[in-house]
Write a protein that holds these residues in place. Sequence first.
Motif, mmCIF file in Angstrom:
data_model
loop_
_atom_site.group_PDB
_atom_site.id
_atom_site.type_symbol
_atom_site.label_atom_id
_atom_site.label_comp_id
_atom_site.label_asym_id
_atom_site.label_seq_id
_atom_site.Cartn_x
_atom_site.Cartn_y
_atom_site.Cartn_z
ATOM 1 N N UNK A 1 0.851 -1.192 0.000
ATOM 2 C CA UNK A 1 0.000 0.000 0.000
ATOM 3 C C UNK A 1 0.887 1.243 0.000
ATOM 4 N N UNK A 2 0.298 2.417 -0.129
ATOM 5 C CA UNK A 2 1.109 3.643 -0.054
ATOM 6 C C UNK A 2 1.762 3.831 1.313
ATOM 7 N N UNK B 1 -4.929 5.645 17.173
ATOM 8 C CA UNK B 1 -4.094 4.837 16.281
ATOM 9 C C UNK B 1 -4.342 5.212 14.821
ATOM 10 N N UNK B 2 -3.285 5.020 14.032
ATOM 11 C CA UNK B 2 -3.384 5.185 12.581
ATOM 12 C C UNK B 2 -3.365 3.785 11.974
ATOM 13 N N UNK B 3 -4.404 3.492 11.202
ATOM 14 C CA UNK B 3 -4.533 2.158 10.596
ATOM 15 C C UNK B 3 -4.413 2.267 9.087
ATOM 16 N N UNK B 4 -3.518 1.441 8.528
ATOM 17 C CA UNK B 4 -3.436 1.303 7.068
ATOM 18 C C UNK B 4 -4.525 0.335 6.620
ATOM 19 N N UNK C 1 -6.948 5.245 -1.134
ATOM 20 C CA UNK C 1 -6.468 4.307 -0.121
ATOM 21 C C UNK C 1 -6.877 4.782 1.260
ATOM 22 N N UNK C 2 -7.871 4.142 1.877
ATOM 23 C CA UNK C 2 -8.312 4.599 3.197
ATOM 24 C C UNK C 2 -7.237 4.432 4.282
ATOM 25 N N UNK C 3 -7.159 5.460 5.110
ATOM 26 C CA UNK C 3 -6.288 5.463 6.288
ATOM 27 C C UNK C 3 -7.193 5.829 7.460
ATOM 28 N N UNK D 1 -1.447 7.778 -4.378
ATOM 29 C CA UNK D 1 -0.391 7.019 -3.713
ATOM 30 C C UNK D 1 0.760 7.901 -3.244
ATOM 31 N N UNK D 2 1.139 8.899 -4.050
ATOM 32 C CA UNK D 2 2.330 9.703 -3.744
ATOM 33 C C UNK D 2 2.205 10.488 -2.444
#
Lengths: 367, 367
Positions: free
Chosen positions: A13-14, A54-57, A149-151, A208-209
Amino acid sequence: MPEISVTRRVRATPFTNRVNAAGVKAYTVYNHMLLPALFSTPEEDYRHLKNAVQIWDVSCERQVEITGPDAARLVQLMTPRDLTRQKVGQCTYSPTVDATGRILNDPVTTKLADDHYWVSVADSDVILFAKGLAIGANLQVTVSEPDIHPLAIQGPKAFDLAAHVFGDHVRDIGFFRFGYVEFGGRQHVIARSGYSTQGGFEVYLNGTDLGEPMWDALMEAGRPWDVRAGGPNLIERVEGGLLSYGSDMTTEHSPYEAGLGRYCHPDRISCVGSAALMDEAENGPARIVRSIAIDGKPMSNPHIPVALFDGDKWVGQITSAVFSPDYQTNVALGMVEKSHWEPGTELTVMAPDGRRNAVIREKPFSA
Amino acid sequence: MPEISVTRRVRATPFTNRVNAAGVKAYTVYNHMLLPALFSTPEEDYRHLKNAVQIWDVSCERQVEITGPDAARLVQLMTPRDLTRQKVGQCTYSPTVDATGRILNDPVTTKLADDHYWVSVADSDVILFAKGLAIGANLQVTVSEPDIHPLAIQGPKAFDLAAHVFGDHVRDIGFFRFGYVEFGGRQHVIARSGYSTQGGFEVYLNGTDLGEPMWDALMEAGRPWDVRAGGPNLIERVEGGLLSYGSDMTTEHSPYEAGLGRYCHPDRISCVGSAALMDEAENGPARIVRSIAIDGKPMSNPHIPVALFDGDKWVGQITSAVFSPDYQTNVALGMVEKSHWEPGTELTVMAPDGRRNAVIREKPFSA
């Protein structure tokens, strides 16, 4: 457990470089993508999620983008939930079923414009169902997977952190509603949603970038609130009664059996499986998902299938189970036959390490 | 690498207990199922596969069962390969594309009867495409996932082992043809196929309950030939030019780009994507998959994307790469632009550890 073997087929993932740098200990694969599953111990990840942020990928929550003049017709075909009054800005939990009324996925449908939707999917290739339906029924739509891309930002301090990074206006976003934030010179959808019951947001990273810059900005800004990398936590989700497609409900089950009957209106809309669902609605389901308390010491192998018995009679199946530090019991979800689904019913679980007592609950543990 | 996190959503197979007992070191996930990826080292697994015989748990090659009066029409809709002359008993490699002619999967379609097919799929939920098409086009078919689990017998001693366990008649099965074997009181399909170039069979285990008995029978009988548990091997498959859907070709590519043009006859059949494919056939593809030799010491991270350059000009992408002990070079597959796809073209690879020389090959290394 064995290691995970990664090839291009199992997509990074990114955020994967940052997740690796944060010391991820275990991954699972979800929609052909890496989903971080463990950073410390399940119990420490759980405690931190309940206390901090928390940060979730969750990039693996892939978006099926549907645009064009027949977009609204297609998204409605794909779910028995009535989307006719869905407004732009709304995210709607919308189980997808096949012709026999069995669940293919339980996505969230986000309405970006009258002819523009994202279907945010659980672990199956709904994009192939949408493409097949559109081709077969000759609908005027484009179905694609965008570079989105969900975060997730989850936990009691999620609101403070998101407001700090993206602005105070995010505090005004209603539950299952979305707005937009600016980051890196681009607009990103931000929804008040997420796969925990601790509150928070899902930012739909647009490109993505910008993945690593956004991850870094959240981690840097989150220090005062002890922000950490995390992921969906089995203990917290079972306490909260959040179902996992593929575990607690599968293509064997109907939405009524999954306890999702309140989202089904096959009588008033044009959707796949409506005849089968109307039949089932009339008679009621034969079994249903329940929260279940299981006595005894922590169950050792939460993913091993265990059966529910009344004496010697099989009456259901545990689908998720894990020991909860806060409730000091094994918290579980299971599919229970109609004869035994009343709250308070006392049953027996045949766990790998022996018999245990279990009780059917009316509501999830944390509800 | 991190561990793999297993829940019910990542399905175990009828053979998983035996695979674990055989000391599997790494798993990948394929069609929501565990696929064993490593038992010893990649090099030792490779050497053994080329010299002896291995049993592979490839249950993850899920079958999409299609039955009913419109079954033949649906399987033909799903592929540009002409299946009109496919005979019962034949297994046919049959790429599946969407309306734009881009690859959704590269399954093998097995014809069990005129109205009964199995589509044995690579890593995407083709069952959802089949269901969507059937519903949208109102076809009279039943689409389901049967209790069938492929177990591959691969390697130079595969014929001896299969004949010993199932009878000498299996030696007479032609390449990409199937027959039946009896085991445990039940009939099982056995095809002369498999995801290696060492030869062998895939037994389509008919019923979860016979998984461990069949595994044990093969392992017991295979001792004289040093049988071991194995799985698809990156080195062997790249030497043989076997493509991996999701790695070497994706939903971004057409079958012509994937070098599968010889299987496409969109002009003479009724299939999804025929207009787009006929356009592309007329002009030819813009890029194509090639086998590529890359100089230098073993590449360290075979799954990291690396680009192909002619001087400073980007001309393609490596999609799989690994060092081959037998060819004493890095063997690779890559998608190369038309301007540079001629065999013998010398290019530069920008690997994570620096520049390397590369040469486009006419054929796979072991062809």
